[in-house]
Enzyme design. Sequence first.
Site, mmCIF file in Angstrom:
data_model
loop_
_atom_site.group_PDB
_atom_site.id
_atom_site.type_symbol
_atom_site.label_atom_id
_atom_site.label_comp_id
_atom_site.label_asym_id
_atom_site.label_seq_id
_atom_site.Cartn_x
_atom_site.Cartn_y
_atom_site.Cartn_z
ATOM 1 C CG HIS A 38 -2.003 -1.047 1.088
ATOM 2 N ND1 HIS A 38 -3.163 -0.812 0.319
ATOM 3 C CD2 HIS A 38 -2.132 -2.351 1.560
ATOM 4 C CE1 HIS A 38 -3.778 -1.934 0.397
ATOM 5 N NE2 HIS A 38 -3.124 -2.818 0.929
ATOM 6 C CB THR A 39 4.148 1.879 -0.201
ATOM 7 O OG1 THR A 39 4.626 0.908 -0.864
ATOM 8 C CG2 THR A 39 4.566 1.804 1.203
ATOM 9 C CG ASP A 40 0.900 0.478 -5.193
ATOM 10 O OD1 ASP A 40 0.088 0.724 -4.462
ATOM 11 O OD2 ASP A 40 0.795 -0.298 -6.320
ATOM 12 C CB SER A 129 -1.035 -9.381 -9.148
ATOM 13 O OG SER A 129 -1.802 -8.173 -9.678
ATOM 14 C CB SER A 131 -6.121 -8.453 -11.955
ATOM 15 O OG SER A 131 -5.503 -8.126 -10.899
ATOM 16 C CD GLU A 163 -6.739 -3.875 -11.259
ATOM 17 O OE1 GLU A 163 -6.636 -4.723 -10.241
ATOM 18 O OE2 GLU A 163 -5.990 -4.615 -12.184
ATOM 19 C CG ASP A 175 -0.299 -5.682 -8.297
ATOM 20 O OD1 ASP A 175 0.561 -5.177 -7.381
ATOM 21 O OD2 ASP A 175 -1.575 -5.790 -7.963
HETATM 22 C C1 GLA Z 1 -2.869 -4.496 -4.861
HETATM 23 C C2 GLA Z 1 -2.783 -3.367 -5.855
HETATM 24 C C3 GLA Z 1 -1.284 -2.736 -5.799
HETATM 25 C C4 GLA Z 1 -0.797 -2.401 -4.173
HETATM 26 C C5 GLA Z 1 -1.267 -3.676 -3.494
HETATM 27 C C6 GLA Z 1 -0.921 -3.334 -1.895
HETATM 28 O O1 GLA Z 1 -2.223 -5.524 -5.441
HETATM 29 O O2 GLA Z 1 -2.935 -3.863 -7.247
HETATM 30 O O3 GLA Z 1 -1.423 -1.554 -6.551
HETATM 31 O O4 GLA Z 1 -1.477 -1.210 -3.761
HETATM 32 O O5 GLA Z 1 -2.377 -4.160 -3.493
HETATM 33 O O6 GLA Z 1 0.509 -3.303 -2.007
#
Ligand code: GLA
Length: 389
Positions: A38-40, A129, A131, A163, A175
């Site tokens: 949750h830093t991106d 991921s 997706s 997305e 991702d």
């Molecule tokens: C999901 C989101 C990413 C990222 C993570 C948490 O995978 O697609 O962009 O925010 O959660 O780090």
Amino acid sequence: MPQRGNAQAEKQTNMDLTDTGKSLTVQSPGRINIIGEHTDYNDGFVLPAAVDKKTTVQIARNGSPALCRVTAANFGEHFEFSLDHFSPLKAGWQNYVMGVVHELQQLGGRIEGFDCRFEGDVPIGSGMSSSAALECSLAYALNELFTLGFGRDRLIKAGQMAEHRFVGIKCGIMDQFASMMGKKDYAILLDCRSLAYRYFPLELGDHQLLLLNTNVTHALASSGYNTRRAECEEGVALLKRRFRDITHLRDVTPAQLAEMRSQMPETIFRRCTHVVSENERVLAATRALSSGDLPALGQLMYRSHVSLQHDYEVSCPELDFLVERSLHADAVLGSRMMGGGFGGCTINLVEKNKCDEWVDDVSRAYLARFGILLTPYSVSIGDGTGVVL
Ligand code: GLA
């Protein structure tokens, strides 16, 4: 039962389609994230890597100007839509496909009718991921098939925006970046602000990375994600009152955050605390990796989990159980939830020759506690998106 995007597609299904070219096969992997959750979307740092589980797309022109026919082999489902007119469905894999097409069109890409089939082995809802694997494989395949000329950077962004606009999750860039840019045996330190990146060799000696899939996905997975993002924005707005230059939580120091504590709702303060501290942990993790200090890396993983569990509140009882159990296992140096949260996998740094024993123990305990079978995956780091020759 075939699903169709609109009436236009309905009319065109009986068209005599001529195959105007050879088919192309593209693969794109899922990803792990060693640390940096949750830093991106806060313009911060992440340390992901592509895995050897992937989505494979087979694609060919079908000679029609606008008809797209898509088969999702894993679901045994088929979907058709027209390029002239399409819009998101309420839910479903179709939105990833149409979303990518839409974004490439927005960038000026001239796409014509195509037939494609995809299948994959990235476990859905696992936090690996699947997706992004689908978005990146399709974006890359369309770019090749129609010679659109976009670089990987544009394709990554197209996947992310698909997305946002078609799936409804305001995800960050991690991702899609990891899926597109992965490199065998390397992790990627990515600065999500500048998109500057550096490959780090993943040399773990006697240890390995192991994922444990809880096989649960809680309902909050998408709504909770967007709420967290909004809470971070709220935090930035409050911090900006005092520190004008801040645009994202990436810009905030722990001291600045502490100074503003009394002027922030407690929840927002905790969300910000997670992001600010997690960014520091990512950089500390790269130092630990560079110096081969695996116990330090493991400790950072544990701290990341605690922060995600208590400050960011995106964990769940199943994930917490696995991490807590690992604290008593000699074999495990570090463990934390991975990805967006509310279910999915933990990522664990485990001693290789004690791994099987640990998996047996934790699987038995997990089954006894939740009545659910745990699925372990030994991680093998692979390459990013590319054509299969
Ligand atoms: C999901 C989101 C990413 C990222 C993570 C948490 O995978 O697609 O962009 O925010 O959660 O780090």
